[in-house]
Motif scaffolding. Structure first.
Motif, PDB file in Angstrom:
ATOM      1  N   ARG A 114       0.529  -1.461   0.208  1.00 19.54           N
ATOM      2  CA  ARG A 114       0.023  -0.071   0.205  1.00 19.54           C
ATOM      3  C   ARG A 114       1.000   1.151   0.046  1.00 19.54           C
ATOM      4  O   ARG A 114       0.180   2.294  -0.128  1.00 19.54           O
ATOM      5  CB  ARG A 114      -0.974  -0.182   0.537  1.00 19.54           C
ATOM      6  N   VAL A 115       1.732   1.374  -0.111  1.00 17.57           N
ATOM      7  CA  VAL A 115       2.473   2.590  -0.644  1.00 17.57           C
ATOM      8  C   VAL A 115       3.544   2.517  -1.616  1.00 17.57           C
ATOM      9  O   VAL A 115       3.283   2.343  -2.232  1.00 17.57           O
ATOM     10  CB  VAL A 115       4.134   2.125   0.701  1.00 17.57           C
ATOM     11  N   SER A 116       3.785   4.315  -1.638  1.00 13.58           N
ATOM     12  CA  SER A 116       3.640   4.702  -2.737  1.00 13.58           C
ATOM     13  C   SER A 116       4.599   5.414  -2.642  1.00 13.58           C
ATOM     14  O   SER A 116       4.856   6.010  -1.757  1.00 13.58           O
ATOM     15  CB  SER A 116       2.273   5.214  -3.767  1.00 13.58           C
ATOM     16  N   VAL A 117       5.484   5.934  -4.268  1.00 17.75           N
ATOM     17  CA  VAL A 117       6.414   7.288  -4.121  1.00 17.75           C
ATOM     18  C   VAL A 117       5.995   8.855  -4.563  1.00 17.75           C
ATOM     19  O   VAL A 117       5.535   8.411  -6.118  1.00 17.75           O
ATOM     20  CB  VAL A 117       7.683   6.399  -4.168  1.00 17.75           C
ATOM     21  N   ASN A 118       6.023   9.504  -4.000  1.00 12.20           N
ATOM     22  CA  ASN A 118       5.533  11.262  -4.784  1.00 12.20           C
ATOM     23  C   ASN A 118       7.357  11.508  -4.317  1.00 12.20           C
ATOM     24  O   ASN A 118       8.093  11.680  -3.539  1.00 12.20           O
ATOM     25  CB  ASN A 118       5.050  12.089  -3.942  1.00 12.20           C
ATOM     26  N   VAL A 119       8.203  12.003  -6.283  1.00 12.57           N
ATOM     27  CA  VAL A 119       9.629  12.275  -6.240  1.00 12.57           C
ATOM     28  C   VAL A 119       9.197  13.720  -6.275  1.00 12.57           C
ATOM     29  O   VAL A 119       8.835  14.074  -7.220  1.00 12.57           O
ATOM     30  CB  VAL A 119      10.222  11.542  -7.672  1.00 12.57           C
ATOM     31  N   VAL A 120       9.857  14.560  -5.848  1.00 10.32           N
ATOM     32  CA  VAL A 120       9.853  15.702  -5.092  1.00 10.32           C
ATOM     33  C   VAL A 120      10.872  16.289  -6.072  1.00 10.32           C
ATOM     34  O   VAL A 120      12.259  15.914  -5.534  1.00 10.32           O
ATOM     35  CB  VAL A 120      10.009  16.503  -4.094  1.00 10.32           C
ATOM     36  N   SER A 121      10.877  17.385  -7.101  1.00  6.47           N
ATOM     37  CA  SER A 121      12.734  17.396  -7.279  1.00  6.47           C
ATOM     38  C   SER A 121      13.204  18.523  -6.569  1.00  6.47           C
ATOM     39  O   SER A 121      14.164  18.560  -7.079  1.00  6.47           O
ATOM     40  CB  SER A 121      12.679  18.175  -9.081  1.00  6.47           C
ATOM     41  N   GLY A 122      12.618  19.345  -5.914  1.00  8.81           N
ATOM     42  CA  GLY A 122      12.772  20.251  -5.454  1.00  8.81           C
ATOM     43  C   GLY A 122      12.727  21.665  -5.727  1.00  8.81           C
ATOM     44  O   GLY A 122      12.727  21.884  -6.718  1.00  8.81           O
ATOM     45  N   TRP A 123      12.401  22.719  -4.968  1.00  5.39           N
ATOM     46  CA  TRP A 123      12.233  24.010  -5.076  1.00  5.39           C
ATOM     47  C   TRP A 123      12.564  25.194  -4.588  1.00  5.39           C
ATOM     48  O   TRP A 123      12.998  26.004  -4.744  1.00  5.39           O
ATOM     49  CB  TRP A 123      10.747  24.114  -5.845  1.00  5.39           C
ATOM     50  N   PHE A 124      13.210  24.582  -3.587  1.00  7.76           N
ATOM     51  CA  PHE A 124      13.292  25.779  -2.253  1.00  7.76           C
ATOM     52  C   PHE A 124      14.571  25.130  -1.714  1.00  7.76           C
ATOM     53  O   PHE A 124      15.490  24.528  -1.196  1.00  7.76           O
ATOM     54  CB  PHE A 124      12.481  25.038  -0.830  1.00  7.76           C
ATOM     55  N   ARG A 125      15.905  26.568  -2.553  1.00  3.50           N
ATOM     56  CA  ARG A 125      17.110  26.650  -2.310  1.00  3.50           C
ATOM     57  C   ARG A 125      17.336  26.771  -1.529  1.00  3.50           C
ATOM     58  O   ARG A 125      18.402  25.697  -1.224  1.00  3.50           O
ATOM     59  CB  ARG A 125      17.094  27.657  -3.286  1.00  3.50           C
ATOM     60  N   GLY A 126      16.898  27.342  -0.604  1.00  2.00           N
ATOM     61  CA  GLY A 126      17.453  27.294   1.062  1.00  2.00           C
ATOM     62  C   GLY A 126      17.012  25.845   1.978  1.00  2.00           C
ATOM     63  O   GLY A 126      18.197  26.112   3.198  1.00  2.00           O
ATOM     64  N   GLU A 127      16.077  25.555   1.651  1.00  2.00           N
ATOM     65  CA  GLU A 127      16.278  24.157   2.422  1.00  2.00           C
ATOM     66  C   GLU A 127      17.965  23.281   2.262  1.00  2.00           C
ATOM     67  O   GLU A 127      18.100  22.311   2.639  1.00  2.00           O
ATOM     68  CB  GLU A 127      15.357  23.587   1.616  1.00  2.00           C
ATOM     69  N   PHE A 128      18.173  23.256   0.665  1.00  2.00           N
ATOM     70  CA  PHE A 128      19.279  22.416   0.414  1.00  2.00           C
ATOM     71  C   PHE A 128      20.441  22.968   0.827  1.00  2.00           C
ATOM     72  O   PHE A 128      21.600  22.333   1.171  1.00  2.00           O
ATOM     73  CB  PHE A 128      19.499  22.441  -1.364  1.00  2.00           C
ATOM     74  N   ALA A 129      20.399  24.700   1.202  1.00  2.00           N
ATOM     75  CA  ALA A 129      21.557  24.846   1.636  1.00  2.00           C
ATOM     76  C   ALA A 129      22.091  24.670   3.379  1.00  2.00           C
ATOM     77  O   ALA A 129      23.002  24.728   3.241  1.00  2.00           O
ATOM     78  CB  ALA A 129      21.564  26.487   1.098  1.00  2.00           C
ATOM     79  N   ALA A 130      20.585  25.155   3.267  1.00  2.00           N
ATOM     80  CA  ALA A 130      20.346  24.272   5.329  1.00  2.00           C
ATOM     81  C   ALA A 130      20.290  23.105   4.936  1.00  2.00           C
ATOM     82  O   ALA A 130      22.069  23.085   7.041  1.00  2.00           O
ATOM     83  CB  ALA A 130      18.811  25.090   5.159  1.00  2.00           C
ATOM     84  N   ILE A 131      20.652  21.966   5.070  1.00  2.62           N
ATOM     85  CA  ILE A 131      21.111  20.714   5.012  1.00  2.62           C
ATOM     86  C   ILE A 131      22.451  20.687   3.850  1.00  2.62           C
ATOM     87  O   ILE A 131      23.106  18.931   4.127  1.00  2.62           O
ATOM     88  CB  ILE A 131      19.974  19.495   4.247  1.00  2.62           C
ATOM     89  N   GLY A 132      23.726  21.615   3.653  1.00  5.67           N
ATOM     90  CA  GLY A 132      24.535  21.124   2.690  1.00  5.67           C
ATOM     91  C   GLY A 132      24.236  20.256   1.651  1.00  5.67           C
ATOM     92  O   GLY A 132      25.222  19.384   0.522  1.00  5.67           O
ATOM     93  N   GLU A 133      23.264  20.036   0.445  1.00  9.59           N
ATOM     94  CA  GLU A 133      22.910  19.851  -0.525  1.00  9.59           C
ATOM     95  C   GLU A 133      23.295  20.085  -1.459  1.00  9.59           C
ATOM     96  O   GLU A 133      22.949  21.616  -1.394  1.00  9.59           O
ATOM     97  CB  GLU A 133      21.661  19.092  -0.528  1.00  9.59           C
ATOM     98  N   LEU A 134      23.928  19.966  -2.696  1.00  8.20           N
ATOM     99  CA  LEU A 134      23.830  20.777  -3.753  1.00  8.20           C
ATOM    100  C   LEU A 134      22.723  21.350  -4.544  1.00  8.20           C
ATOM    101  O   LEU A 134      22.413  20.820  -4.836  1.00  8.20           O
ATOM    102  CB  LEU A 134      24.883  19.990  -4.940  1.00  8.20           C
ATOM    103  N   TRP A 135      22.693  22.297  -4.848  1.00  8.74           N
ATOM    104  CA  TRP A 135      21.680  22.979  -5.510  1.00  8.74           C
ATOM    105  C   TRP A 135      21.870  22.858  -6.866  1.00  8.74           C
ATOM    106  O   TRP A 135      22.595  23.453  -7.623  1.00  8.74           O
ATOM    107  CB  TRP A 135      21.415  24.390  -5.170  1.00  8.74           C
ATOM    108  N   LEU A 136      20.657  22.498  -8.074  1.00 12.01           N
ATOM    109  CA  LEU A 136      21.247  22.243  -9.028  1.00 12.01           C
ATOM    110  C   LEU A 136      20.230  22.895  -9.651  1.00 12.01           C
ATOM    111  O   LEU A 136      18.607  23.415  -9.398  1.00 12.01           O
ATOM    112  CB  LEU A 136      20.297  20.756  -9.316  1.00 12.01           C
TER     113      LEU A 136
END
Length: 196
Positions: A114-136
């Motif tokens: 019963r589990v599915s996945v929603n792949v979210v490509s990301g839109w919030f640059r500040g979130e990526f910066a806060a957790i040290g992820e590369l922003w594309l």
């Protein structure tokens, strides 16, 4: 006559964040805790809803101070229901496809698929910066998502999965157990050319 698979499906947005991510100055009465959400899932299931979609955020936004992680929270909602499917939002970058494939395959077995996945490509640059992820750049985020989805499907279906991509590399990777059939559904949203 349309088949059941062509029927309209109903879903609701899981308020696994404080305030339910409603953009308003009106005080919100939506709970974000697990007790409130279990009850909401059971009410939705009893009233014919097909899906619930949990949100993924690593940092607060829209005035939400508290946010639960989506995959774990989705599993808790699945444990409280019997027919409702829950779509766990996953963000490529913070999640590696091997981790996501294993998490979702395990929950798939524990909940009879019963589990599915929603792949979210990301839109919030500040979130990526806060957790040290590369922003594309925008289109690159969608290219990564496409490769992430290819990796999920490959890991779930092949015994010796190999992928030499621009974002992910796998060499003779075999994950077991595979999800039960049918495979978990994969959703992705977006209206841009890159998303399509």
């Amino acid at each position: 006559m349309s088949s059941h698979s062509d029927a309209i499906k109903f879903a609701y947005w899981v308020p696994n964040v404080s305030g339910g991510l409603v953009i308003s100055n009106i005080e919100q009465r939506t709970g974000w805790d697990i007790d409130y959400n279990r009850k909401l899932a059971q009410i939705a299931e009893a009233n014919g809803f097909d899906y619930a979609l949990s949100q993924i955020r690593f940092t607060a936004g829209y005035g939400a101070d508290n946010q639960h992680e989506s995959v774990s929270f989705s599993h808790a909602l699945l444990a409280a229901t019997t027919t409702l499917k829950v779509i766990a939002a996953i963000l490529p970058g913070p999640w590696n496809p091997a981790l996501a494939a294993k998490q979702i395959a395990t929950i798939n077995h524990l909940t009879n698929g019963r589990v599915s996945v929603n792949v979210v490509s990301g839109w919030f640059r500040g979130e990526f910066a806060a957790i040290g992820e590369l922003w594309l750049d925008h289109d690159e985020r969608y290219r990564r998502s496409e490769e992430f989805i290819r990796a999920l499907r490959g890991i779930w279906t092949e015994d010796s999965f190999t992928l030499k991509g621009d974002f992910y590399c796998f060499t003779n990777y075999s994950m077991k157990p595979k999800p039960i059939e049918p495979l978990p559904e994969i959703f992705q949203g977006g209206s841009s050319r890159a998303a399509r």
